[in-house]
Design a protein around this motif. Structure first.
Motif: not given
Lengths: 104, 104
Positions: B87-94
DNA sequence: CCAACATATGAACATGTATTCAACTGTTGA
DNA sequence: TCAACAGTTGAATACATGTTCATATGTTGG
């Protein structure tokens, strides 16, 4: 487990595209090398033992996705990570890789 | 601009591999769909308009990288995001995608 | 201004991989 | 138990893309 907000069409195109760019070992090595300090193209090529041409090709793509940013300084162009979000997801991804595998 | 710690050989192999997996639109859509709530294979296939076979193939790869985790419940297998780092890197990438482009 | 340097570009090739189709394994409700 | 369901797997194919080589563009020190 929080949900991801609905994504626009633009985001649904760029998101996988950006992941894909980091999916290539050479390209990722180049990006990681630039987290250290700004590096010139030849510097990167020498340090990572890649051809100058290949590094240039990859940097072009990384620039296109705003993952790196280059500034000219006399003859050289020094590339660095574009913004803090890039560092953030790199660190998160490394944390995921390092996460212990528990077979429940 | 903080530096990334030196990576082991194992990490230098798995890091781009994990990014690569998320570089495919269908596979990323499947992962994003599982951030909402646990979903069965047919449910995912129906919701995203993909063949059951294709979804299964992709889930196999996502499982291999510990990006999703499946639990059997009667006939169905419900897949969910593996850990919070995902979830963390998905949110960062977004967040990176949404970052304003400034031509300096 | 120009020789030397630094980076970029385009075509060509070789490799990798997403998708489909068909068949198979495994589970459960009746 | 067994028919129907849910998911997996393997082979085949069409397409994408990383790398190299050769060449081009651009910049600067002398």
């Amino acid at each position: 487990m929080i949900g991801i907000e609905p994504l626009s069409h633009h985001e649904l195109v760029n998101l996988p595209e950006t992941f894909r760019l980091l999916g290539d070992p050479s390209r990722l090595r180049i990006l990681l090398h630039c987290t250290d300090a700004p590096k010139s193209v030849t510097q990167i090529a020498d340090d990572l033992d890649l051809s100058q041409s290949l590094v240039s090709h990859h940097l072009r793509l990384l620039r296109g996705a705003r993952l790196v940013r280059g500034v000219r300084q006399s003859r050289h162009i020094f590339y660095r990570i574009s913004d803090q979000h890039v560092n953030a997801f790199l660190i998160d991804m490394i944390a995921h890789i390092r996460e212990e595998h528990c077979y429940s």
